[in-house]
Design an enzyme around this catalytic site. Structure first.
Site, mmCIF file in Angstrom:
data_model
loop_
_atom_site.group_PDB
_atom_site.id
_atom_site.type_symbol
_atom_site.label_atom_id
_atom_site.label_comp_id
_atom_site.label_asym_id
_atom_site.label_seq_id
_atom_site.Cartn_x
_atom_site.Cartn_y
_atom_site.Cartn_z
ATOM 1 N N ILE A 42 0.840 -1.213 0.000
ATOM 2 C CA ILE A 42 0.000 0.000 0.000
ATOM 3 C C ILE A 42 0.866 1.251 0.000
ATOM 4 O O ILE A 42 0.542 2.245 -0.658
ATOM 5 C CB ILE A 42 -1.024 -0.008 1.169
ATOM 6 C CG1 ILE A 42 -2.071 1.091 0.992
ATOM 7 C CG2 ILE A 42 -0.350 0.152 2.514
ATOM 8 C CD1 ILE A 42 -3.096 0.812 -0.047
ATOM 9 N N ALA A 43 1.977 1.201 0.710
ATOM 10 C CA ALA A 43 2.889 2.349 0.713
ATOM 11 C C ALA A 43 3.483 2.548 -0.679
ATOM 12 O O ALA A 43 3.577 3.677 -1.166
ATOM 13 C CB ALA A 43 3.994 2.152 1.741
ATOM 14 N N ARG B 32 2.336 1.368 -3.761
ATOM 15 C CA ARG B 32 1.370 1.630 -4.841
ATOM 16 C C ARG B 32 0.546 2.893 -4.660
ATOM 17 O O ARG B 32 0.176 3.538 -5.635
ATOM 18 C CB ARG B 32 0.394 0.454 -4.986
ATOM 19 C CG ARG B 32 0.920 -0.751 -5.662
ATOM 20 C CD ARG B 32 -0.146 -1.832 -5.896
ATOM 21 N NE ARG B 32 -0.892 -2.216 -4.700
ATOM 22 C CZ ARG B 32 -2.154 -1.820 -4.429
ATOM 23 N NH1 ARG B 32 -2.804 -1.060 -5.266
ATOM 24 N NH2 ARG B 32 -2.756 -2.211 -3.332
ATOM 25 N N ARG B 33 0.217 3.226 -3.403
ATOM 26 C CA ARG B 33 -0.718 4.320 -3.166
ATOM 27 C C ARG B 33 -0.100 5.543 -2.479
ATOM 28 O O ARG B 33 -0.319 6.659 -2.891
ATOM 29 C CB ARG B 33 -1.910 3.829 -2.324
ATOM 30 C CG ARG B 33 -2.695 2.748 -2.974
ATOM 31 C CD ARG B 33 -3.417 3.271 -4.155
ATOM 32 N NE ARG B 33 -4.370 2.267 -4.632
ATOM 33 C CZ ARG B 33 -4.987 2.358 -5.769
ATOM 34 N NH1 ARG B 33 -4.801 3.385 -6.552
ATOM 35 N NH2 ARG B 33 -5.812 1.412 -6.156
ATOM 36 N N TYR C 36 13.216 -0.626 12.078
ATOM 37 C CA TYR C 36 12.269 0.457 12.311
ATOM 38 C C TYR C 36 12.811 1.447 13.332
ATOM 39 O O TYR C 36 12.648 2.664 13.190
ATOM 40 C CB TYR C 36 10.935 -0.094 12.819
ATOM 41 C CG TYR C 36 10.217 -1.055 11.903
ATOM 42 C CD1 TYR C 36 10.480 -1.123 10.539
ATOM 43 C CD2 TYR C 36 9.249 -1.898 12.413
ATOM 44 C CE1 TYR C 36 9.807 -2.004 9.714
ATOM 45 C CE2 TYR C 36 8.554 -2.788 11.597
ATOM 46 C CZ TYR C 36 8.835 -2.839 10.258
ATOM 47 O OH TYR C 36 8.158 -3.702 9.445
ATOM 48 N N LEU D 225 1.753 -0.573 8.690
ATOM 49 C CA LEU D 225 1.849 -1.887 9.319
ATOM 50 C C LEU D 225 0.464 -2.476 9.568
ATOM 51 O O LEU D 225 -0.540 -1.757 9.516
ATOM 52 C CB LEU D 225 2.581 -1.762 10.658
ATOM 53 C CG LEU D 225 4.039 -1.335 10.603
ATOM 54 C CD1 LEU D 225 4.522 -0.912 11.987
ATOM 55 C CD2 LEU D 225 4.891 -2.455 10.051
ATOM 56 N N HIS E 253 0.060 -0.954 15.117
ATOM 57 C CA HIS E 253 -0.006 0.512 15.050
ATOM 58 C C HIS E 253 0.285 1.184 16.384
ATOM 59 O O HIS E 253 1.074 2.127 16.447
ATOM 60 C CB HIS E 253 -1.377 0.972 14.544
ATOM 61 C CG HIS E 253 -1.587 0.728 13.101
ATOM 62 N ND1 HIS E 253 -2.762 1.055 12.464
ATOM 63 C CD2 HIS E 253 -0.789 0.188 12.140
ATOM 64 C CE1 HIS E 253 -2.679 0.741 11.197
ATOM 65 N NE2 HIS E 253 -1.492 0.200 10.977
ATOM 66 N N LYS F 101 -5.577 2.965 8.327
ATOM 67 C CA LYS F 101 -6.747 2.645 9.137
ATOM 68 C C LYS F 101 -6.752 1.178 9.528
ATOM 69 O O LYS F 101 -6.207 0.376 8.770
ATOM 70 C CB LYS F 101 -8.018 3.022 8.391
ATOM 71 C CG LYS F 101 -8.194 2.224 7.091
ATOM 72 C CD LYS F 101 -9.425 2.643 6.368
ATOM 73 C CE LYS F 101 -9.667 1.904 5.105
ATOM 74 N NZ LYS F 101 -8.683 1.104 4.481
#
Length: 140
Positions: free
Chosen positions: A12-13, A15-16, A70, A86, A91, A109
């Site tokens: 997600i990081a 691609r978006r 991290y 993550l 989170h 989210k």
């Protein structure tokens, strides 16, 4: 200019988030962190190597540096804010650490998996005058 780092080279990081971030002149992408074995409960060296490969893919596509662990990203003076894509169960832990390192936090989210944890993060962010935001696709 807010210098941002990503904790976890997630899909997600990649691609978006990164394509959207490139359109924001107020932010500068610094780099992405992949976990150390000690930061990922139950991970094998093979798992970590896959994450490292994903981090290299980030660097090849978007530049920036790769942080080994991290924690190293959180300790970096080059980073003002972190993006946390993550799994939700992680989170609270990593957002709290980031806020304690005086970093602004942008979470996928849901922010946390419990109301109590979310309240604590909000209070910590407010106490330290830091931004804490949850990403969501739709307002209504």
């Amino acid at each position: 200019m807010i210098r941002i780092g990503i904790i976890c080279p997630s899909e997600i990081a990649y691609r978006r988030f990164m394509p959207a971030l490139e359109k924001c002149s107020e932010f500068k992408y610094i780099g992405v962190a992949y976990p150390k074995v000690s930061e990922w409960n139950g991970a094998s060296v093979a798992n970590i190597n896959i994450e490292m490969e994903k981090a290299n893919h980030f660097r090849n596509e978007y530049g920036g540096k790769i942080f080994e662990g991290y924690q190293s990203l959180l300790e970096s003076d080059e980073i003002d804010a972190v993006y946390l894509p993550l799994p939700p169960a992680l989170h609270y832990y990593w957002a709290k650490k980031a806020l304690n390192y005086n970093k602004h936090v942008f979470l996928e989210k849901p922010s946390t998996t419990s109301y109590k944890d979310t309240e604590e993060l909000v209070a910590l962010a407010k106490e330290n005058n830091l931004a804490l935001h949850e990403n969501y696709m739709f307002i209504y």
